[in-house]
Design an enzyme around this catalytic site. Structure first.
Site, PDB file in Angstrom:
ATOM      1  N   GLY A 187       0.837  -1.196   0.000  1.00  0.00           N
ATOM      2  CA  GLY A 187       0.000   0.000   0.000  1.00  0.00           C
ATOM      3  C   GLY A 187       0.869   1.242   0.000  1.00  0.00           C
ATOM      4  O   GLY A 187       1.699   1.426   0.894  1.00  0.00           O
ATOM      5  N   SER A 188       0.726   2.120  -0.970  1.00  0.00           N
ATOM      6  CA  SER A 188       1.693   3.195  -1.120  1.00  0.00           C
ATOM      7  C   SER A 188       1.256   4.193  -2.189  1.00  0.00           C
ATOM      8  O   SER A 188       0.095   4.261  -2.551  1.00  0.00           O
ATOM      9  CB  SER A 188       3.054   2.595  -1.478  1.00  0.00           C
ATOM     10  OG  SER A 188       2.873   1.543  -2.416  1.00  0.00           O
ATOM     11  N   ARG A 189       2.233   4.936  -2.743  1.00  0.00           N
ATOM     12  CA  ARG A 189       1.927   5.984  -3.710  1.00  0.00           C
ATOM     13  C   ARG A 189       3.124   6.234  -4.622  1.00  0.00           C
ATOM     14  O   ARG A 189       4.277   6.078  -4.221  1.00  0.00           O
ATOM     15  CB  ARG A 189       1.567   7.254  -2.939  1.00  0.00           C
ATOM     16  CG  ARG A 189       1.481   8.519  -3.749  1.00  0.00           C
ATOM     17  CD  ARG A 189       1.019   9.639  -2.843  1.00  0.00           C
ATOM     18  NE  ARG A 189       1.633  10.908  -3.165  1.00  0.00           N
ATOM     19  CZ  ARG A 189       1.587  11.972  -2.382  1.00  0.00           C
ATOM     20  NH1 ARG A 189       0.951  11.919  -1.230  1.00  0.00           N
ATOM     21  NH2 ARG A 189       2.165  13.100  -2.738  1.00  0.00           N
TER      22      ARG A 189
END
Length: 230
Positions: A187-189
């Protein structure tokens, strides 16, 4: 259409040990308590799904900047890029794509070119959808220079759950557009810094697909996005 190709999506090799660990724990839970075993099965399948690495159809038109990640376009704003990218101190348009734990997390090169900068920074693990995550979170900054001398900045940013940024390239590496260059667990960007004067062709809230969704057109930098929300 072959349904097997839809269900049995290939898994990236980075996920093999995690799936093996979850599967081993699940096997033990079978002898402990059936509800826990069933939960283990669900978690193992999710882990496999998280590390999926589907085939993508990469647009071949010259000058396109593609999304490096699957997810939702969470931010589009003009900001001064990180010094790590070597893109100067003038504001550039930053397009952020937020990945939740159900998105494919394999990252792909937005353009073809030579990697000129790779800089890793330890940091916090704030919610990756927040604006300040670009400055405070653990991150890996990459700059890619095209054959025409145009430089694109890409930043992998860890989030609340993510605890490991993986980068497959180093300074001097050559990348093809849409080629895999890393991934983030879990989960990240991804932030993409467009060259000055280049308009984004996506909108906040839009779903992006790594290696397929067009973020901008370097050959027609003032081209505007055409579309209406539904």
């Amino acid at each position: 259409m072959n349904m097997l190709k839809i269900v049995a999506v290939p898994m990236h090799k980075e996920g093999r040990k995690f799936v093996a660990i979850f599967a081993a724990i699940t096997a033990v839970l079978y002898f402990v308590w059936m509800p826990l075993f069933l939960l283990g099965v669900v978690v193992t399948v999710w882990c496999y799904y998280f590390f999926r690495d589907p085939v993508r159809v990469i647009p071949q038109q010259q000058g396109l900047v593609l999304s490096p990640a699957d997810g939702i376009v969470s931010l589009i704003e003009d900001v001064i890029p990180s010094p790590d990218l070597g893109l100067g101190d003038a504001p550039l348009t930053r397009v952020s794509v937020f990945m939740n734990v159900f998105n494919c997390h394999v990252n792909r090169a937005p353009v073809a070119g030579k990697v000129t900068h790779v800089v890793y920074h330890h940091g916090k693990f704030l919610n990756a959808s927040l604006d300040k995550a670009s400055e405070h979170n653990e991150r890996n900054s990459i700059t890619i220079e095209t054959d025409e001398g145009v430089r694109i900045g890409v930043v992998q940013i860890a989030g609340l759950v993510a605890r490991r940024i993986v980068c497959f390239v180093q300074t001097g590496s050559m990348l093809g557009v849409g080629h895999r260059f890393g991934l983030i667990r879990f989960g990240s960007r991804l932030d993409v810094y467009l060259p000055k004067g280049v308009s984004p062709l996506v909108a906040v809230g839009q779903t992006a697909v790594a290696g397929e969704t067009v973020l901008a057109d370097l050959k027609d930098p003032t081209r505007q996005r055409v579309g209406v929300p539904e």
